[in-house]
Design an enzyme around this catalytic site. Structure first.
Site, mmCIF file in Angstrom:
data_model
loop_
_atom_site.group_PDB
_atom_site.id
_atom_site.type_symbol
_atom_site.label_atom_id
_atom_site.label_comp_id
_atom_site.label_asym_id
_atom_site.label_seq_id
_atom_site.Cartn_x
_atom_site.Cartn_y
_atom_site.Cartn_z
ATOM 1 N N GLU A 62 0.816 -1.223 0.000
ATOM 2 C CA GLU A 62 0.000 0.000 0.000
ATOM 3 C C GLU A 62 0.849 1.273 0.000
ATOM 4 O O GLU A 62 0.322 2.360 0.222
ATOM 5 C CB GLU A 62 -0.943 -0.018 1.205
ATOM 6 C CG GLU A 62 -1.916 -1.199 1.168
ATOM 7 C CD GLU A 62 -2.855 -1.230 2.358
ATOM 8 O OE1 GLU A 62 -4.068 -1.132 2.144
ATOM 9 O OE2 GLU A 62 -2.367 -1.359 3.504
ATOM 10 N N HIS B 216 -2.390 5.680 6.770
ATOM 11 C CA HIS B 216 -3.393 4.780 6.190
ATOM 12 C C HIS B 216 -3.787 3.793 7.277
ATOM 13 O O HIS B 216 -2.944 3.076 7.815
ATOM 14 C CB HIS B 216 -2.836 4.033 4.982
ATOM 15 C CG HIS B 216 -3.741 2.921 4.536
ATOM 16 N ND1 HIS B 216 -5.080 3.127 4.250
ATOM 17 C CD2 HIS B 216 -3.523 1.593 4.347
ATOM 18 C CE1 HIS B 216 -5.634 1.969 3.899
ATOM 19 N NE2 HIS B 216 -4.712 1.030 3.958
ATOM 20 N N HIS C 167 -7.140 1.239 9.239
ATOM 21 C CA HIS C 167 -8.361 0.446 9.064
ATOM 22 C C HIS C 167 -9.224 0.558 10.319
ATOM 23 O O HIS C 167 -9.919 -0.376 10.695
ATOM 24 C CB HIS C 167 -7.990 -1.021 8.814
ATOM 25 C CG HIS C 167 -6.961 -1.197 7.749
ATOM 26 N ND1 HIS C 167 -5.621 -1.319 8.034
ATOM 27 C CD2 HIS C 167 -7.060 -1.225 6.398
ATOM 28 C CE1 HIS C 167 -4.947 -1.438 6.891
ATOM 29 N NE2 HIS C 167 -5.779 -1.385 5.890
ATOM 30 N N HIS D 203 -12.802 -0.829 3.494
ATOM 31 C CA HIS D 203 -11.377 -1.062 3.733
ATOM 32 C C HIS D 203 -10.805 -0.244 4.898
ATOM 33 O O HIS D 203 -10.303 -0.809 5.853
ATOM 34 C CB HIS D 203 -10.605 -0.789 2.438
ATOM 35 C CG HIS D 203 -9.172 -1.145 2.529
ATOM 36 N ND1 HIS D 203 -8.678 -2.339 2.066
ATOM 37 C CD2 HIS D 203 -8.117 -0.489 3.064
ATOM 38 C CE1 HIS D 203 -7.378 -2.401 2.309
ATOM 39 N NE2 HIS D 203 -7.023 -1.295 2.911
#
Lengths: 271, 271, 271, 271
Positions: free
Chosen positions: A115, A134, A136, A204
């Site tokens: 990613e 980033h 989740h 996601h």
């Protein structure tokens, strides 16, 4: 250094393929090795990035997955990001330097997260951004899979007033495993993010950016809190009074999360 | 070894009753003792099973009850499972070997859980399964007692797209204490499970399987997370966008939970 | 010491005129003093009661308030209960012996909880009860202030099938501070409890009983869990399948919470 | 001392501007320095205030922000408040003395919170108040941004029966960053609070007061608990039975939270 950077930028932007045997990934020139050798990242920056990893784990934003990166302090088109590893376990030895093609400059056998292009593509088009997360985070998922937009109802979460769009990966990539695994998907994500502070990824997770490490970490924590509070406020029934856009603008300030950062950092170092 | 295993398999599958005085439970032959003595389970497998017990307790999947088993590394129709004990307390000395009749090979006074037949009956009909977890995780209970099916809305919970059926024990056993206490009830549970990754037990708990220990543990954790997220997303109101079956298929990969396992294991050993 | 205690008891007992100088409360005979001196409570019982206090705090059932008592092992019309103190802080030195009038036999300056009559009045009319817990567990409060009855949907909470009535203190005492502060209010509470395993107190808390310490502690924990699960299941919408009364009866067994008790006790002693 | 205090009170209440060069903020006279030097706060009071900071952090009421103050034990128009610092990190060295203009008497380089006027303006008009807590406790936010009033349904939260109004900062200050940053906004907040035990700040947080430190801390904890329970009770559907105003009045007593304070303090000192 200026000249080589200009040339490197050009090549990267054009997606040029390198021909040197010293190049270890498309778009990365041998010259960069020299830059790298000559200008290692500020030691303090690496320490702060390690702290950010641990803070984000301790605050429940990052679990075994996700990552935080920071723009290189000396080379604007480079960034620092840990190898593929749970944030809670990251140490200085796990921090790698990446170029704007999203490739590690000196991996030395360390595995990169697939990613990483999220980071490279956003740094490219957002010169204001110094830090990208980033994650989740569970509380954010429901707002990515319903039509309910995240809206700010808590003063520390004022930045949500700028808008938190939702990235539907199927628009850019059709059927995928929902991972932003290549520069094309990442570029589309950066476009949906636009000039906003954060973007949700349907089914996601989310990406949060900031003009400093503290700003991005603070936004991650208060995006999570706002999501939970909005769920609760909506459950009470009736209209919800969100922050007025002007209130949100007035709340904005460079050091808005400094006091929290001081506490969060202490929690993961002293304890 | 091949011959004796074939014979043993045959006898077990046929549910044959043994007559030898060395047999300590129906369906277990004296020959097995020899196999057992000659081929103890891989020491590493036992260590991993102990770790899985602690990870599942630490992650809130197993409380004082429930259990995790793993197929024997050298004898395909045997499995390892702790004596009746809370997962958090399990050590290598608590791990027993069981045959496919669900009976301990060498209990040495250690008490077995009455729910061990869940494991034996599933291993029998699911050669792909290497690890089974029976849990009573709270978040799963509401989905077992309502008509709301669990559906995947989070990429790490992609496997739910294969379907998570609900086992109504009254269909197989009439009025019971809801425990799968014998091979007949367990066989019915295995049938409801079919080729799925998990099955809910109405008013009781769930069973999760995997083709590796990491797969089963990872699925347990992300089944729990998806249940909580689905509850929240539904509470927000309006339609929920679940993962497309093709997205779920693309997300499937052998090492999908490896990075999480690394973290989870560290949390219960280093800390 | 005996004389001064008699006098203190006399004064404490609401100015009641005692007829015997040895009687320190109605229904308790002078002979008991002898019994008390001759037969102090089983040391193991006191240790278990201290453990129960800590387990209930650790499991989130008791906070700064509430208490757990156990019937005296040698004198059936006496019980043991800590002085007014948060359960988490209770040690053996804080355990007092009470008679069936709800008064401490040998307070030695230690302050009793005003809610002690809950215990005395229930022990009087429920010879089957060996342990009583009065708690203010948050999850139970909503079921005491709405018309939604607690119903069992989780196998460990099977005992709820017997019914968990709600005590409306205004029925017995009119306007109060909601505390059961005297034998009259406690007697009314015992009547609402009847032969059930637990009773909710509107706007206040709950009382849970058991025929052993483990039974009462286990019921407290699983009453809490069921309350939370029922709230969640109802939020999902549609009909909820509760345990069938016959399933609940079949689940009932003397050692149903033994394995949990073993874990819970270890958590508050080893850790 | 009496004379100088009378005079100081007069000047402060009248908002008189000082002319002395020793004055370091409007409304603070040089004479106060003498008082300060001569009468430092009770050492025990400072210790208790440090404990209150840690208790409020441990109980989840204060996070990185917010603060607790206490009226000076020897000078009625002074109060003690920590410098701008997360409650969890506060030590005796961080405690400053403030006057009724909301300015620190002897900052010595330590930075004050901009929200200190909340404290000064409330102490001015509420002689009964000895302790003030300004917090951003998440559970309270939904009740500040909806039309659902907080109502008492739990006996420990009885004080809510007196009413918990909502402060809409736009009524007093138009568009702001939602912070009460000056005496004018603070005065308006004190007016909305009136004689109540607490006031919610729309989109921001809350202020809780008490006639002792234990009262204010206890109210903060049980305001939080009641908010969560009310959300849950309302989610169950149907009518909710709140405490009768007379029940709430009868529950009121000076030492209602003493036993909790004993536990909470132990948790942050022993552990």
């Amino acid at each position: 250094m200026g000249d080589s950077m200009d040339r490197r930028d050009f090549l990267i932007m054009a997606g040029a393929a390198a021909s040197s045997t010293l190049v270890h990934s498309p778009g990365v020139l041998a010259a960069e090795q020299t830059v790298h050798a000559a200008e290692p990242p500020d030691k303090r920056l690496v320490e702060d990035l390690v702290a950010a990893n641990r803070v984000l784990a301790d605050q429940g934003i990052l679990d075994a997955y996700g990552a935080v990166s920071v723009r290189h302090s000396r080379v604007a088109n480079r960034f620092l990001l840990s190898r593929s590893l749970a944030a809670e376990l990251v140490t200085a030895a796990d921090i790698l330097e990446y170029d704007f093609a999203g490739e590690p400059v000196n991996p030395a056998g360390r595995v990169s997260t697939p990613e990483r292009y999220i980071h490279s593509e956003i740094y490219k088009v957002r010169p204001d951004v110094q830090c990208i997360i980033h994650c989740h985070t569970p509380s954010l998922i429901p707002f990515g899979v319903t039509k309910v937009p995240l809206r700010p109802l808590y003063h520390m979460s004022y930045f949500i007033a700028q808008g938190v769009p939702v990235y539907e990966i199927r628009d850019a990539g059709g059927m995928t495993d929902t991972f932003v695994r290549d520069p094309k998907l990442a570029k589309a994500l950066a476009q949906v993010l636009g000039d906003k502070p954060a973007v949700l990824q349907r089914g996601h997770g989310a990406v949060i950016v900031g003009d400093s490490m503290i700003a991005a970490v603070g936004r991650s924590v208060y995006l999570d809190i706002n999501a939970r509070l909005q769920t609760e406020a909506m459950a009470l029934g009736g209209a919800v009074t969100y922050l007025d856009p002007e209130e949100a603008r007035k709340r904005d300030s460079p050091n808005v999360y400094d006091r929290a950062w001081e506490l969060w950092k202490r929690k993961v170092t002293v304890n």
